[in-house]
Design a protein around this motif. Structure first.
Motif, PDB file in Angstrom:
ATOM      1  N   PHE A  77       0.539  -1.433  -0.012  1.00 36.00           N
ATOM      2  CA  PHE A  77      -0.009  -0.043   0.096  1.00 36.00           C
ATOM      3  C   PHE A  77       0.852   1.147   0.172  1.00 36.00           C
ATOM      4  CE2 PHE A  77      -2.282   3.225   2.527  1.00 36.00           C
ATOM      5  CZ  PHE A  77      -3.159   3.916   1.488  1.00 36.00           C
ATOM      6  N   LEU A  78       1.751   1.185   0.995  1.00 34.00           N
ATOM      7  CA  LEU A  78       2.751   2.277   0.863  1.00 34.00           C
ATOM      8  C   LEU A  78       3.537   2.586  -0.249  1.00 34.00           C
ATOM      9  CD1 LEU A  78       4.166   1.907   4.475  1.00 34.00           C
ATOM     10  CD2 LEU A  78       2.529   3.575   3.813  1.00 34.00           C
ATOM     11  N   CYS A  79       3.892   1.563  -0.819  1.00 36.34           N
ATOM     12  CA  CYS A  79       4.846   1.670  -2.133  1.00 36.34           C
ATOM     13  C   CYS A  79       4.237   1.851  -3.418  1.00 36.34           C
ATOM     14  CB  CYS A  79       5.792   0.305  -2.259  1.00 36.34           C
ATOM     15  SG  CYS A  79       6.946   0.534  -0.542  1.00 36.34           S
ATOM     16  N   VAL A  80       2.962   0.901  -3.689  1.00 30.89           N
ATOM     17  CA  VAL A  80       2.545   0.971  -4.853  1.00 30.89           C
ATOM     18  C   VAL A  80       1.600   2.042  -5.153  1.00 30.89           C
ATOM     19  CG1 VAL A  80       1.127  -0.637  -6.401  1.00 30.89           C
ATOM     20  CG2 VAL A  80       3.086  -1.418  -5.139  1.00 30.89           C
ATOM     21  N   SER A  81       0.470   1.878  -3.916  1.00 30.42           N
ATOM     22  CA  SER A  81      -0.554   2.842  -4.165  1.00 30.42           C
ATOM     23  C   SER A  81      -0.180   4.518  -3.771  1.00 30.42           C
ATOM     24  CB  SER A  81      -1.655   2.558  -3.126  1.00 30.42           C
ATOM     25  OG  SER A  81      -2.271   1.291  -3.523  1.00 30.42           O
ATOM     26  N   LEU A  82       0.569   4.663  -2.574  1.00 24.39           N
ATOM     27  CA  LEU A  82       0.960   6.072  -2.190  1.00 24.39           C
ATOM     28  C   LEU A  82       2.216   6.306  -3.020  1.00 24.39           C
ATOM     29  CD1 LEU A  82       0.043   5.775   1.804  1.00 24.39           C
ATOM     30  CD2 LEU A  82      -1.382   6.474  -0.260  1.00 24.39           C
ATOM     31  N   GLN A  83       3.052   5.388  -3.234  1.00 25.82           N
ATOM     32  CA  GLN A  83       4.435   5.543  -3.935  1.00 25.82           C
ATOM     33  C   GLN A  83       5.154   6.407  -2.974  1.00 25.82           C
ATOM     34  OE1 GLN A  83       3.803   7.196  -7.842  1.00 25.82           O
ATOM     35  NE2 GLN A  83       2.692   5.517  -8.451  1.00 25.82           N
ATOM     36  N   VAL A  84       5.170   5.977  -1.715  1.00 24.61           N
ATOM     37  CA  VAL A  84       6.292   6.155  -0.771  1.00 24.61           C
ATOM     38  C   VAL A  84       7.458   5.631  -1.358  1.00 24.61           C
ATOM     39  CG1 VAL A  84       7.099   6.098   1.339  1.00 24.61           C
ATOM     40  CG2 VAL A  84       4.609   6.350   1.383  1.00 24.61           C
ATOM     41  N   ASN A  85       8.646   6.220  -0.741  1.00 26.48           N
ATOM     42  CA  ASN A  85      10.167   5.732  -1.135  1.00 26.48           C
ATOM     43  C   ASN A  85       9.964   4.249  -0.430  1.00 26.48           C
ATOM     44  OD1 ASN A  85      12.956   5.235  -0.204  1.00 26.48           O
ATOM     45  ND2 ASN A  85      13.195   7.044  -1.596  1.00 26.48           N
ATOM     46  N   GLN A  86      10.581   3.430  -1.533  1.00 22.63           N
ATOM     47  CA  GLN A  86      10.439   2.014  -0.930  1.00 22.63           C
ATOM     48  C   GLN A  86      11.537   1.470   0.210  1.00 22.63           C
ATOM     49  OE1 GLN A  86      10.423  -0.184  -4.548  1.00 22.63           O
ATOM     50  NE2 GLN A  86       8.728   0.725  -5.355  1.00 22.63           N
ATOM     51  N   LEU A  87      12.622   2.133  -0.086  1.00 25.39           N
ATOM     52  CA  LEU A  87      13.486   2.158   1.131  1.00 25.39           C
ATOM     53  C   LEU A  87      13.034   2.529   2.524  1.00 25.39           C
ATOM     54  CD1 LEU A  87      16.485   1.236   1.886  1.00 25.39           C
ATOM     55  CD2 LEU A  87      17.195   3.495   1.297  1.00 25.39           C
ATOM     56  N   VAL A  88      12.690   3.848   2.448  1.00 27.00           N
ATOM     57  CA  VAL A  88      11.929   4.602   3.634  1.00 27.00           C
ATOM     58  C   VAL A  88      10.894   3.552   4.336  1.00 27.00           C
ATOM     59  CG1 VAL A  88      10.744   6.547   4.609  1.00 27.00           C
ATOM     60  CG2 VAL A  88      12.563   6.634   3.199  1.00 27.00           C
ATOM     61  N   SER A  89      10.011   3.016   3.378  1.00 25.70           N
ATOM     62  CA  SER A  89       8.883   2.077   3.953  1.00 25.70           C
ATOM     63  C   SER A  89       9.289   1.112   4.488  1.00 25.70           C
ATOM     64  CB  SER A  89       7.984   1.737   2.624  1.00 25.70           C
ATOM     65  OG  SER A  89       6.889   0.990   3.120  1.00 25.70           O
ATOM     66  N   GLY A  90      10.316   0.359   3.923  1.00 25.52           N
ATOM     67  CA  GLY A  90      10.796  -0.929   4.499  1.00 25.52           C
ATOM     68  C   GLY A  90      11.606  -0.813   5.757  1.00 25.52           C
ATOM     69  N   LEU A  91      12.250   0.567   5.946  1.00 25.72           N
ATOM     70  CA  LEU A  91      12.878   0.639   7.248  1.00 25.72           C
ATOM     71  C   LEU A  91      12.205   0.763   8.243  1.00 25.72           C
ATOM     72  CD1 LEU A  91      15.959   2.803   6.179  1.00 25.72           C
ATOM     73  CD2 LEU A  91      15.972   0.270   6.729  1.00 25.72           C
ATOM     74  N   ALA A  92      11.006   1.707   7.832  1.00 21.50           N
ATOM     75  CA  ALA A  92       9.718   2.085   9.016  1.00 21.50           C
ATOM     76  C   ALA A  92       9.305   0.775   9.368  1.00 21.50           C
ATOM     77  CB  ALA A  92       8.842   2.930   8.242  1.00 21.50           C
ATOM     78  N   ILE A  93       8.847  -0.031   8.472  1.00 18.72           N
ATOM     79  CA  ILE A  93       8.339  -1.284   8.863  1.00 18.72           C
ATOM     80  C   ILE A  93       9.202  -2.019   9.710  1.00 18.72           C
ATOM     81  CG2 ILE A  93       7.313  -3.556   8.024  1.00 18.72           C
ATOM     82  CD1 ILE A  93       6.370  -2.062   5.586  1.00 18.72           C
ATOM     83  N   ASN A  94      10.321  -2.164   9.511  1.00 20.43           N
ATOM     84  CA  ASN A  94      11.328  -2.889  10.368  1.00 20.43           C
ATOM     85  C   ASN A  94      11.198  -2.308  11.896  1.00 20.43           C
ATOM     86  OD1 ASN A  94      12.270  -4.357   8.468  1.00 20.43           O
ATOM     87  ND2 ASN A  94      14.261  -3.222   7.651  1.00 20.43           N
ATOM     88  N   LEU A  95      11.349  -0.865  11.821  1.00 21.84           N
ATOM     89  CA  LEU A  95      11.367  -0.199  13.093  1.00 21.84           C
ATOM     90  C   LEU A  95       9.946  -0.454  13.897  1.00 21.84           C
ATOM     91  CD1 LEU A  95      13.052   3.037  12.000  1.00 21.84           C
ATOM     92  CD2 LEU A  95      14.173   1.223  13.521  1.00 21.84           C
TER      93      LEU A  95
END
Length: 308
Positions: free
Chosen positions: A82-100
């Motif tokens: 949702f973050l990366c495909v629909s909202l087109q958030v930076n994919q690296l930032v999305s992944g790091l946020a999910i990890n945290l």
């Protein structure tokens, strides 16, 4: 015979340590072949480890724990998609946020569920001993005394290889990571395929976490994945985004970790901090050696605007 036993035990330990890495790498392959960078493998592993432990703790049934881990991992994958495909958030930032978020949330919930952050004596998944074959020297313990999760991994590696390179849906998935415009022109929804790929990625990575909790150690501890998701990313790159290559790379890193554990057990006069670093150093050296020989999918990490 003693040397053979030592070598057999070492190989068996290497396989056990490689299984979570291979599940995570396999999950990352689906996501990144579909064009979505997945740095969130660490969080997906940790989510699977906690969810499977909590479900098993309450129900006493490890298979419900595995199922819960798959569902939870799929939900994390859905969030990342949702973050990366629909909202087109930076994919690296999305992944790091999910990890945290996964690290903090599982630690908080573990203290509520397990009264102190860890569960002991979970009902684990036992190995299946195949009569006759299990007594064969060396290969008996390695191939015919494994639990069903390991056999599932082997099946998924074979299936993924066939699916990716010998089926039309596999070709479609690879097109999403290489040239999504071509798939879009052919009337295929890039967003739907990428969503599905990332959700599958979360399910597979969380299976690795469930293996950690229910097979490898049979309890949950805060931060127990200890960077395995990042090692899985290294295995994915080292294996050139191929199911077999990534799994063999996971086995290499598992063997490295098993080696450093045995060196510590032998009491060799080497600071244990250096031994703990060994798997990560090997992963770094592998990446440095392949930085030009292992090009990623051409559209990896690049958001796609659907053509109208």
């Amino acid at each position: 015979m003693t040397n053979l036993t030592f070598f057999t035990d070492y190989l068996a330990a290497s396989i056990r340590l490689a299984v979570p890495l291979a599940f995570a790498a396999l999950g990352g392959m689906y996501s990144e072949r579909g064009g979505v960078l997945n740095i969130a493998l660490e969080g997906m592993l940790l989510t699977g480890a906690f969810t499977s432990a909590a479900a098993t703790f309450y129900t006493g049934n490890p298979w419900l724990g595995v199922l819960s881990a798959v569902v939870a991992g799929g939900m994390v994958g859905l969030l990342h998609a949702f973050l990366c495909v629909s909202l087109q958030v930076n994919q690296l930032v999305s992944g790091l946020a999910i990890n945290l978020v996964a690290a903090g949330l599982t630690s908080f919930l573990a203290r509520l569920v397990f009264n102190g952050g860890s569960a002991q004596k979970l009902a684990g998944i036992a190995a299946i001993r195949i009569p006759g074959f299990a007594n064969i020297p060396l290969i008996g313990e390695l191939l015919f005394q494994q639990d069903i999760v390991v056999y599932l991994l082997i099946f998924l590696i074979v299936f993924s290889t066939y699916f990716l390179f010998h089926t039309s849906p596999g070709l479609t998935l690879r097109a999403m990571g290489e040239y999504p415009q071509a798939a879009d022109t052919a009337g295929i929804s890039v967003s739907k395929v990428r969503y599905l790929a990332v959700v599958v990625s979360g399910c597979l990575a969380s299976l690795g976490g469930a293996y950690l909790s229910l097979v490898q150690v049979k309890y949950f501890a805060e931060g127990m994945t200890a960077g395995k998701g990042f090692i899985a990313i290294a295995a994915l790159i080292f294996g050139k985004w191929h199911p077999v290559g990534s799994s063999l790379a996971s086995l290499l890193f598992g063997a490295t970790e098993a080696l450093q554990l045995r060196i510590q057990a032998l009491g060799i006069n080497i600071p244990y901090q250096f031994l703990i670093m060994l798997p990560y150093v090997v992963a770094l050296l592998a990446l440095v050696g392949l930085i030009r020989k292992s090009p990623p999918p051409a559209a990896l990490g690049i958001p796609y605007q659907q053509q109208k």
